[in-house]
Design a protein around this motif. Structure first.
Motif, PDB file in Angstrom:
ATOM      1  N   UNK A 159      -0.325  -4.753 -16.861  1.00 45.86           N
ATOM      2  CA  UNK A 159      -0.283  -5.857 -15.909  1.00 45.86           C
ATOM      3  C   UNK A 159       1.142  -6.188 -15.621  1.00 45.86           C
ATOM      4  N   UNK A 160       1.793  -6.219 -16.725  1.00 43.83           N
ATOM      5  CA  UNK A 160       3.519  -6.830 -16.890  1.00 43.83           C
ATOM      6  C   UNK A 160       3.803  -5.698 -15.953  1.00 43.83           C
ATOM      7  N   UNK A 161       3.861  -4.497 -16.156  1.00 42.39           N
ATOM      8  CA  UNK A 161       4.669  -3.539 -14.817  1.00 42.39           C
ATOM      9  C   UNK A 161       4.058  -3.934 -13.508  1.00 42.39           C
ATOM     10  N   UNK A 162       2.813  -4.265 -13.222  1.00 42.20           N
ATOM     11  CA  UNK A 162       2.465  -4.820 -11.808  1.00 42.20           C
ATOM     12  C   UNK A 162       3.197  -5.910 -11.426  1.00 42.20           C
ATOM     13  N   UNK A 163       3.364  -6.806 -12.273  1.00 41.42           N
ATOM     14  CA  UNK A 163       3.988  -7.964 -12.116  1.00 41.42           C
ATOM     15  C   UNK A 163       5.444  -7.796 -11.651  1.00 41.42           C
ATOM     16  N   UNK A 164       5.967  -6.853 -12.158  1.00 43.55           N
ATOM     17  CA  UNK A 164       7.746  -6.317 -11.899  1.00 43.55           C
ATOM     18  C   UNK A 164       7.580  -5.711 -10.380  1.00 43.55           C
ATOM     19  N   UNK A 165       6.459  -5.221  -9.987  1.00 44.82           N
ATOM     20  CA  UNK A 165       6.447  -4.599  -8.521  1.00 44.82           C
ATOM     21  C   UNK A 165       6.121  -5.517  -7.475  1.00 44.82           C
ATOM     22  N   UNK A 166       5.664  -6.823  -7.928  1.00 43.22           N
ATOM     23  CA  UNK A 166       5.606  -7.895  -6.749  1.00 43.22           C
ATOM     24  C   UNK A 166       6.746  -8.382  -6.365  1.00 43.22           C
ATOM     25  N   UNK A 167       7.203  -8.260  -4.941  1.00 40.73           N
ATOM     26  CA  UNK A 167       8.233  -8.376  -4.315  1.00 40.73           C
ATOM     27  C   UNK A 167       8.201  -9.742  -3.471  1.00 40.73           C
ATOM     28  N   UNK A 168       9.326 -10.318  -3.594  1.00 38.25           N
ATOM     29  CA  UNK A 168       9.201 -11.586  -2.802  1.00 38.25           C
ATOM     30  C   UNK A 168       9.602 -11.233  -1.410  1.00 38.25           C
ATOM     31  N   UNK A 169       9.593 -12.091  -0.279  1.00 33.53           N
ATOM     32  CA  UNK A 169      10.379 -11.544   0.884  1.00 33.53           C
ATOM     33  C   UNK A 169      11.738 -11.340   1.061  1.00 33.53           C
ATOM     34  N   UNK A 170      12.402 -12.180   0.141  1.00 34.11           N
ATOM     35  CA  UNK A 170      13.816 -12.005  -0.020  1.00 34.11           C
ATOM     36  C   UNK A 170      14.003 -10.883  -0.750  1.00 34.11           C
ATOM     37  N   UNK A 171      13.438 -10.359  -1.673  1.00 38.72           N
ATOM     38  CA  UNK A 171      13.700  -9.000  -2.385  1.00 38.72           C
ATOM     39  C   UNK A 171      13.305  -7.819  -1.275  1.00 38.72           C
ATOM     40  N   UNK A 172      12.320  -8.033  -0.490  1.00 41.97           N
ATOM     41  CA  UNK A 172      11.978  -6.759   0.370  1.00 41.97           C
ATOM     42  C   UNK A 172      13.076  -6.799   1.550  1.00 41.97           C
ATOM     43  N   UNK A 173      13.539  -7.937   1.625  1.00 42.32           N
ATOM     44  CA  UNK A 173      14.712  -7.819   2.846  1.00 42.32           C
ATOM     45  C   UNK A 173      15.879  -7.169   1.966  1.00 42.32           C
ATOM     46  N   UNK A 174      16.292  -7.530   0.911  1.00 35.35           N
ATOM     47  CA  UNK A 174      17.375  -6.646   0.403  1.00 35.35           C
ATOM     48  C   UNK A 174      17.015  -5.302   0.141  1.00 35.35           C
ATOM     49  N   UNK A 175      16.152  -5.072   0.064  1.00 32.33           N
ATOM     50  CA  UNK A 175      15.629  -3.532  -0.251  1.00 32.33           C
ATOM     51  C   UNK A 175      15.817  -2.786   0.974  1.00 32.33           C
ATOM     52  N   UNK A 176      15.280  -3.435   2.098  1.00 28.87           N
ATOM     53  CA  UNK A 176      15.373  -2.815   3.317  1.00 28.87           C
ATOM     54  C   UNK A 176      16.732  -2.787   4.035  1.00 28.87           C
ATOM     55  N   UNK A 177      17.521  -3.660   3.711  1.00 28.87           N
ATOM     56  CA  UNK A 177      18.788  -3.591   4.313  1.00 28.87           C
ATOM     57  C   UNK A 177      19.482  -2.622   3.612  1.00 28.87           C
ATOM     58  N   UNK A 178      19.232  -2.573   2.248  1.00 30.94           N
ATOM     59  CA  UNK A 178      20.185  -1.514   1.272  1.00 30.94           C
ATOM     60  C   UNK A 178      19.864  -0.167   1.871  1.00 30.94           C
ATOM     61  N   UNK A 179      18.538   0.135   2.313  1.00 35.80           N
ATOM     62  CA  UNK A 179      18.128   1.316   2.977  1.00 35.80           C
ATOM     63  C   UNK A 179      18.478   1.590   4.268  1.00 35.80           C
ATOM     64  N   UNK A 180      18.742   0.500   4.959  1.00 35.56           N
ATOM     65  CA  UNK A 180      19.135   0.624   6.344  1.00 35.56           C
ATOM     66  C   UNK A 180      20.818   1.054   6.155  1.00 35.56           C
ATOM     67  N   UNK A 181      21.502   0.503   5.182  1.00 36.08           N
ATOM     68  CA  UNK A 181      23.060   0.590   5.389  1.00 36.08           C
ATOM     69  C   UNK A 181      23.319   1.998   4.667  1.00 36.08           C
ATOM     70  N   UNK A 182      22.396   2.583   3.893  1.00 34.95           N
ATOM     71  CA  UNK A 182      22.631   3.899   3.248  1.00 34.95           C
ATOM     72  C   UNK A 182      22.862   5.197   4.163  1.00 34.95           C
ATOM     73  N   UNK A 183      23.858   5.970   4.049  1.00 37.30           N
ATOM     74  CA  UNK A 183      24.157   6.990   4.838  1.00 37.30           C
ATOM     75  C   UNK A 183      22.965   8.039   4.731  1.00 37.30           C
ATOM     76  N   UNK A 184      22.241   8.098   3.621  1.00 33.69           N
ATOM     77  CA  UNK A 184      21.114   9.158   3.603  1.00 33.69           C
ATOM     78  C   UNK A 184      19.733   9.031   4.264  1.00 33.69           C
ATOM     79  N   UNK A 185      19.659   7.720   4.886  1.00 31.50           N
ATOM     80  CA  UNK A 185      18.724   7.185   5.628  1.00 31.50           C
ATOM     81  C   UNK A 185      18.505   8.017   6.973  1.00 31.50           C
ATOM     82  N   UNK A 186      17.224   8.561   7.246  1.00 29.07           N
ATOM     83  CA  UNK A 186      17.008   9.385   8.292  1.00 29.07           C
ATOM     84  C   UNK A 186      16.819   8.340   9.354  1.00 29.07           C
TER      85      UNK A 186
END
Length: 451
Positions: A159-186
């Protein structure tokens, strides 16, 4: 006058004593039954015999009590015996014994089948029940049962590990923008990211967070892509983020979004891309006179004019005309609001900014007074409605050209006849014709101005 004999006094005192004893016993056992004294008319009791009747008996939960199943006949209760709830119990004051039979409600439905069934039932005691429960526990293999379930500590860790996977909208936006900025993204991954972003930026706070994280340049880069799918998706995300969000509108202008949109609109070949770019452009200009002034001065009306002429289906034409109508209406509403005696402090500044947008003069100069009437030739009623509203809004500067335009007069006349016939047909069928009545009113208003 009749006198009570000595024997009568003795019987009366005995009855009183037994009655009091029974009341004490009933309350000691927490019985909720109503105790009454009645005259027994049964053959067993004899004439004039006094008995005490308990209308309802709550049995005592004693482990050694034997449950007696009552019948329609009175039975004598022995010490250590109890009866089911709802049975009819009485105290024979002559013999001092308790007697039981079925309650009145059950007695009504008593049958021979019930008698045979109840007679076949045997009594039980709580010792036997305890022994049976003990045997069941012994037969259960507790070790094998426990092996089917995970330990509590292990569950807590998961359950503690599941709590760590619960992302807020801000965290999701940061993750998506990092992926968008990556040169390895198709390209496919970028399309998926843009789809998620479009869903998130509908919320005002998320759209502003996207700007603060530096996401606008990444979205604008997508408009410059050679892949039309990335262009379309990027324009869709930008338009959704700009809608009714002044903070994002200002950030977008500061990041050069207006020029990027106009360039994409002039160079894109896909109609789907142009539709999404027009959506983003309209979202940027809405209620933003600063952006509207730069749109006009940077050749925005010329680009829209070329796009209008090249569009044969009318889809892009309708979007363009609607955007122009919104811009004209905004300025007019601000001017009308200036007549109010009570104004907010920022009203003067808004009036000043709108006064710098020379939109109608540019419309006259760029030939829009003759282009917009062409939309009336469309077969879609919605397209015609948008054209009529835009023509009325442009009338102050285009009226002379309207009067000299024979094609416009002919279109208005034929449309009025067509809608009048539709209205009459719907009235005969008993259907509402409010929409077409409104179209006729728009045509009448324009014809009156042209006279």
């Amino acid at each position: 006058m009749k006198y009570i004999t000595t024997r009568g006094w003795f019987l009366l005192l005995s009855a009183s004593f037994l009655l009091c004893s029974h009341v004490v016993r009933v309350y000691t056992q927490k019985s909720e039954g109503a105790l009454t004294v009645v005259e027994n008319t049964d053959d067993k009791g004899g004439e004039g015999e006094v008995v005490a009747e308990d209308e309802e008996v709550v049995t005592v939960e004693d482990e050694d009590l034997e449950v007696v199943q009552p019948t329609e006949e009175w039975q004598t209760l022995k010490p250590g015996q109890t009866v089911p709830a709802g049975s009819h119990v009485r105290l024979n004051l002559q013999t001092g014994e308790r007697e039981v039979r079925l309650g009145e409600e059950k007695l009504k439905y008593w049958t021979q089948e019930h008698r045979e069934t109840d007679e076949s039932k045997s009594s039980f005691n709580f010792d036997e029940l305890k022994r049976a429960m003990k045997k069941m526990k012994e037969e259960l293999n507790l070790e094998s049962l426990a092996s089917r379930f995970r330990p509590l500590e292990e569950l807590k860790k998961d359950m503690a590990e599941l709590d760590l996977l619960m992302e807020t909208d801000v965290q999701i936006l940061r993750r998506l923008l990092d992926q968008m900025n990556s040169t390895n993204t198709t390209t496919e991954q970028r399309l998926s990211i843009l789809l998620e972003l479009e869903y998130l930026v509908h919320q005002v706070d998320n759209a502003q967070t996207l700007c603060s994280m530096g996401g606008l340049p990444l979205i604008l880069d997508g408009l410059n892509s050679s892949d039309f799918r990335l262009q379309e998706s990027s324009a869709f995300v930008l338009g959704s983020a700009l809608s009714t969000n002044p903070v994002v509108q200002v950030k977008a202008v500061e990041n050069g979004a207006l020029q990027t949109l106009l360039t994409t609109l002039a160079t894109a070949e896909s109609v789907s891309v142009k539709k999404k770019v027009l959506f983003a452009l309209a979202s940027l200009l809405r209620h933003f006179p600063f952006a509207q002034r730069h749109f006009v001065t940077h050749g925005g009306l010329q680009i829209l004019s070329e796009l209008f002429k090249a569009d044969g289906g009318g889809v892009l034409r309708t979007r363009i005309v609607t955007m122009l109508y919104d811009m004209i209406s905004e300025k007019e509403l601000i001017s009308q609001a200036g007549l109010d005696s009570v104004q907010d402090p920022s009203h003067e500044e808004r009036v000043h900014q709108y006064s710098q947008v020379s939109l109608q003069g540019e419309l006259l100069e760029k030939g829009w007074c003759s282009m917009v009437p062409q939309l009336l030739q469309s077969a879609e009623h919605d397209y015609r409605e948008k054209a009529l509203r835009a023509l009325l809004a442009m009338a102050p500067v285009c009226l002379d050209q309207y009067r000299s335009n024979a094609a416009l007069a002919g279109s208005l006349h034929s449309l009025r006849l067509q809608y009048q016939e539709i209205i009459q047909s719907e009235m005969i069928l008993g259907e509402e014709s409010g929409y077409f009545t409104e179209l006729v009113e728009l045509i009448d208003a324009l014809q009156v101005k042209m006279q």
